[in-house]
Design an enzyme around this catalytic site. Structure first.
Site: not given
Length: 388
Positions: A67-68, A71
């Protein structure tokens, strides 16, 4: 949220974890090993449940990293520097060193995380159903299903419209695109974040007192965190804007009083408390290089029992990241915790300590920026009235 230990690097991005990530790993493993998996496949040895539970908790941690990382990689596509990724108890954070260049970049960077969580969740749910369809181990399909559903839930929660959640950043990007003003968009996202946090705390209190369930404490904690983080994000945004175009030399306190590692605590305290120019002091070593920091509060605590001790014995060691040069950008100092409660950086030029940057210096920077903004707005308003 600082890193307690480094996990490695991915495409040059430092990946680490805060100690609190161990809490979420333990909670996930306990939930799976003691509740979810025994219900999915009853009658198996306890060691089987816990073995699969530990592996599933690590898979869940890997999905948080994905998820990170999404980004971070999308941010890099828009030339936004990524300092690090840190995993912690409530998920993770990708530390971006620059602002997105435009609203579209902001939107895509924010949406990348939830989209990745949805894709990972969908893949795991599909893998679980496939495993079950071919008669594979029930423990395996149950663990995959749980981790997949949690990723879907994580994506939905993160899309709630309030900073610091991804949904708050999506909202910021949309408002930025509509209004053409990043600052007002940032304030709107922070406001919705605080409202969301208060709402979650209210729901938690209602759950505790109406339903008499202590699980409401989790909602209260989550709401408190979102409220605090929304306020911190709004403040850091104001500081970043105020620091635009300035150098560290423009905001530092010049020629600070310094201690020496070999100086007695009592002697230094007697000297600086006569008429203190500052409340935090760099401590230099024999070669004159900054070695640590002490504050008036630390000196006061040390005096009763350690008056004859050396400053080097009571100082907080100075990490290399807290050294700055006069020509550096103040923005590089913002994403860090102050040392001794106040020190943001020791400013060095040619091996000599020429200044310090404290929290008071940063606050003064923000106040002067707001004053300039108010003066500009007032002047613009007067010009508008004249032209009418």
């Amino acid at each position: 949220m600082g890193q307690s230990f480094k996990l490695g690097e991915i495409k040059g991005i430092v990946v680490g974890a805060n100690w609190s990530v161990l809490v979420i790993l333990l909670l996930v493993a306990a939930l799976l090993g003691e509740s979810v998996l025994p219900r999915a496949a009853p009658g198996l040895p306890v060691v089987a449940y816990w073995s699969v539970a530990v592996l599933a908790s690590l898979l869940f941690l890997a999905s948080l990293l994905a998820h990170e990382l999404a980004h971070a990689l999308v941010a890099r596509r828009y030339a936004v520097r990524v300092k690090a990724i840190t995993l912690w108890m409530l998920g993770g954070v990708a530390e971006l060193e620059d602002e997105p260049p435009h609203a579209t970049a902001d939107l895509r960077i924010a949406a990348a995380g939830p989209v990745t969580s949805l894709l990972v969740g969908g893949a795991l749910v599909g893998l679980s159903l496939g495993t079950h369809a071919i008669g594979g181990p029930v423990l395996l399909s149950g663990a995959l299903m749980w981790v997949g559903l949690m990723n879907g839930l994580l994506a939905v929660f993160n899309l709630l419209p309030g900073a610091p959640l991804d949904g708050g950043r999506v909202l910021r990007a949309v408002i930025w695109r509509i209004r053409g003003d990043r600052e007002s968009a940032e304030r709107a996202a922070a406001t919705t974040g605080r409202v969301l946090g208060y709402a979650l705390m209210g729901l938690g209190l209602a759950e505790m007192f109406v339903l008499r369930s202590f699980s409401g404490l989790w909602l209260i904690f989550l709401g408190w965190f979102i409220t605090a983080a929304a306020g911190a994000e709004a403040s850091s945004g104001a500081v970043r804007r105020a620091a635009g175009g300035l150098r560290v030399a423009d905001i530092m306190t010049p020629d600070p009083d310094c201690g020496h590692t070999w100086r007695r605590v009592a002697d230094f305290a007697a000297e600086v408390t006569r008429g203190p120019r500052q409340s935090v002091f760099p401590v230099v070593g024999l070669a004159g290089d900054p070695a640590g920091v002490v504050s008036l509060e630390m000196l006061a605590r040390a005096l009763p029992g350690k008056a004859d001790a050396m400053l080097g014995d009571i100082m907080i060691p100075l990490p290399g990241a807290y050294l700055a040069r006069p020509g550096d950008s103040p923005r590089d100092l913002l994403n860090r915790r102050p040392l001794a409660g106040e020190l943001m950086a020791v400013v060095v030029d040619g091996g000599r300590t020429v200044g310090i940057v404290t929290t008071a210096d940063v606050q003064r920077l923000v106040r002067s920026s707001r004053l300039r903004q108010a003066a500009t707005t007032a002047a613009s308003s007067r010009t508008h009235d004249v032209t009418e």
